[in-house]
Enzyme design. Structure first.
Site, PDB file in Angstrom:
ATOM      1  N   LYS A   1      64.709 101.383  29.670  1.00 57.68           N
ATOM      2  CA  LYS A   1      64.438 102.026  28.381  1.00 57.68           C
ATOM      3  C   LYS A   1      65.580 101.739  27.407  1.00 57.68           C
ATOM      4  O   LYS A   1      65.791 100.604  27.049  1.00 57.68           O
ATOM      5  CB  LYS A   1      64.192 103.525  28.600  1.00 57.68           C
ATOM      6  CG  LYS A   1      63.270 103.831  29.792  1.00 57.68           C
ATOM      7  CD  LYS A   1      61.855 103.324  29.617  1.00 57.68           C
ATOM      8  CE  LYS A   1      61.005 103.351  30.887  1.00 57.68           C
ATOM      9  NZ  LYS A   1      61.003 104.562  31.665  1.00 57.68           N
TER      10      LYS A   1
ATOM     11  N   ASP B   1      68.021 113.100  35.521  1.00 63.44           N
ATOM     12  CA  ASP B   1      67.527 111.847  34.966  1.00 63.44           C
ATOM     13  C   ASP B   1      67.689 111.980  33.444  1.00 63.44           C
ATOM     14  O   ASP B   1      66.971 112.737  32.793  1.00 63.44           O
ATOM     15  CB  ASP B   1      66.055 111.673  35.367  1.00 63.44           C
ATOM     16  CG  ASP B   1      65.436 110.397  34.806  1.00 63.44           C
ATOM     17  OD1 ASP B   1      65.942 109.870  33.789  1.00 63.44           O
ATOM     18  OD2 ASP B   1      64.415 109.949  35.362  1.00 63.44           O
TER      19      ASP B   1
ATOM     20  N   ARG C   1      73.081  91.099  48.369  1.00 62.21           N
ATOM     21  CA  ARG C   1      72.435  92.413  48.482  1.00 62.21           C
ATOM     22  C   ARG C   1      73.453  93.542  48.408  1.00 62.21           C
ATOM     23  O   ARG C   1      73.125  94.689  48.105  1.00 62.21           O
ATOM     24  CB  ARG C   1      71.604  92.488  49.777  1.00 62.21           C
ATOM     25  CG  ARG C   1      70.785  93.750  49.924  1.00 62.21           C
ATOM     26  CD  ARG C   1      69.582  93.629  50.870  1.00 62.21           C
ATOM     27  NE  ARG C   1      69.761  92.650  51.911  1.00 62.21           N
ATOM     28  CZ  ARG C   1      70.550  92.818  52.988  1.00 62.21           C
ATOM     29  NH1 ARG C   1      71.192  93.940  53.166  1.00 62.21           N
ATOM     30  NH2 ARG C   1      70.658  91.856  53.885  1.00 62.21           N
TER      31      ARG C   1
END
Ligand SMILES: *Cc1c(COP(=O)(O)O)cnc(C)c1O
Length: 394
Positions: free
Chosen positions: A212, A187, A61
């Site tokens: 993307k 972003d 993690r």
């Protein structure tokens, strides 16, 4: 300087070590949830920070060698000191926002943004006592009016979705400099470091949905936050708490996607520009939104800060919802799906996909025309895509 974006050579080599484990060319997938120590003394050296390998792994993690290799490459491509990889773009954005903001503070968000980013700010962050002001897309002058003593973060996309608005990054940074401690987050999913590198303009944190263009093949969900070492360290620590870390297999796919990023994005830039020009001259189309067209409101800004305009073209079909549905249904190469940035051309209608539960009037109020179509251009030949459109529009 800020305008120098990445080349194919960078996409293949930047941030890559010369030699790798097992003499492999790609970074191997290290499928391990936890990591062994040779002795309790080694654990002590690790926790005290005196270990000879400061970045040795401890538990999945907190980090993974496959993910770290991709993070180093992403930082090199974005031109930032560090990068932190996540299980999705929303994991990246929400963790970055939560790492910077606390109860009682205020965030400014530019409109025409990803719907879940808006939901994060209006819903989730509000529930935790973070207030917000949403200002119109790219309207940098609105920051001065929206600023409060407790404002801590300004968030924008560039280009935005679905109208591909491009914010003037230089002006944005300048407007935020008025206030000490105020951070900027952009972003840049639609831009990619092939077309624009916001950190070069002084933006503090650059985030991407790696689902993307970075991944580029519609086969992986991932996200990344890029920025200075201290900011990335805050973000990485919170990732360890929230646990929204990228799986090593997902990290591998992002790393593989990066190798062809510049090739793919350049092809998509060229094809999308050709398609946007074609659509602008078509009598069945009311309006085309593409920052590479002089008719786009942010064409000059885009030209000044981008070296390409991306693979997404939005346009309004004459005849509203049904005409747009007919076009989408008649296209053969373009498949109907949300998302963009991959090798396959995809097409969607925001009115019946992302904004389905709104009425036509509500959609109009948020600027979503019923005849709006978003074409996410893939790497097929542009002539074939234009032929597909011609047939579907006939
Ligand atoms: C897709 C997208 C996101 C969310 O990314 P996921 O990987 O789907 O979580 C955020 N911002 C933009 C601009 C996007 O296009």
């Amino acid at each position: 300087m800020a305008k120098k974006n990445i080349s194919s050579t960078d996409a293949v080599h930047a941030g890559e070590p010369k030699t790798k484990a097992f003499d492999a060319v790609p970074s191997p997938i290290v499928a391990s949830a936890t990591y062994t120590f040779e002795s309790s003394a080694e654990i002590v050296r690790h926790t005290e920070g005196t270990h000879e390998r400061p970045h040795r792994e401890e538990y999945g993690r907190y980090g993974n060698p496959t993910s770290r290799a991709v993070e180093e490459r992403l930082a090199a491509l974005e031109g930032t000191e560090d990068a932190v990889l996540f299980s999705s773009g929303m994991a990246a954005i929400s963790t970055a926002a939560m790492a910077l903001l606390k109860h009682g503070e205020h965030v400014i968000l530019f409109g025409d943004c990803y719907r879940m980013t808006r939901e994060l700010v209006e819903g989730t962050l509000a529930r935790f006592g973070v207030s917000h002001t949403i200002v119109p897309a790219v309207d940098v002058a609105a920051i001065a009016h929206a600023l409060r003593p407790e404002t801590r973060l300004v968030m924008s996309e560039s280009p935005t979705n679905p109208y591909l608005r491009c914010i003037d990054l230089e002006k944005l940074v300048l407007a935020c400099k008025q206030k000490r401690g105020l951070k900027t987050l952009v972003d840049a999913t639609f831009a990619t470091p092939v077309n624009c590198r916001p950190a070069g303009f002084g933006i503090d944190l650059v985030v991407h949905s790696a689902t993307k263009y970075l991944g580029g093949h519609h086969d992986v969900l991932a996200g990344v936050v890029c920025g200075t070492q201290p900011l990335c360290s805050l973000v990485r620590d919170l990732r360890g708490v929230l646990g929204n870390v990228a799986d090593p297999h997902a990290a591998f796919l992002v790393g593989r996607g990066l190798k062809t990023l510049a090739l793919r994005v350049r092809k998509q830039n060229e094809s999308a520009l050709a398609i946007a020009r074609y659509l602008e001259g078509h009598s069945a189309i009311t309006r085309v939104f593409y920052p590479g067209l002089p008719s786009h409101p942010d064409h000059e800004t885009a030209r000044a800060q981008m070296t390409g305009f991306g693979g997404v073209v939005s346009f309004i079909v004459k005849g509203g919802l049904d005409a747009a549905r007919g076009l989408v249904d008649r296209m053969e190469l373009a498949r109907i799906a949300p998302s963009f940035g991959g090798v396959d051309t995809l097409v969607e209608q925001p009115a019946i996909m992302s904004y389905y539960e709104m009425s036509s009037e509500e959609r109009a109020a948020v600027g979503i025309d019923d005849g709006l179509v978003r074409l996410a251009v893939g790497i097929e030949e542009p002539e074939d895509l234009v032929a597909d459109l011609t047939r579907a529009l006939a």
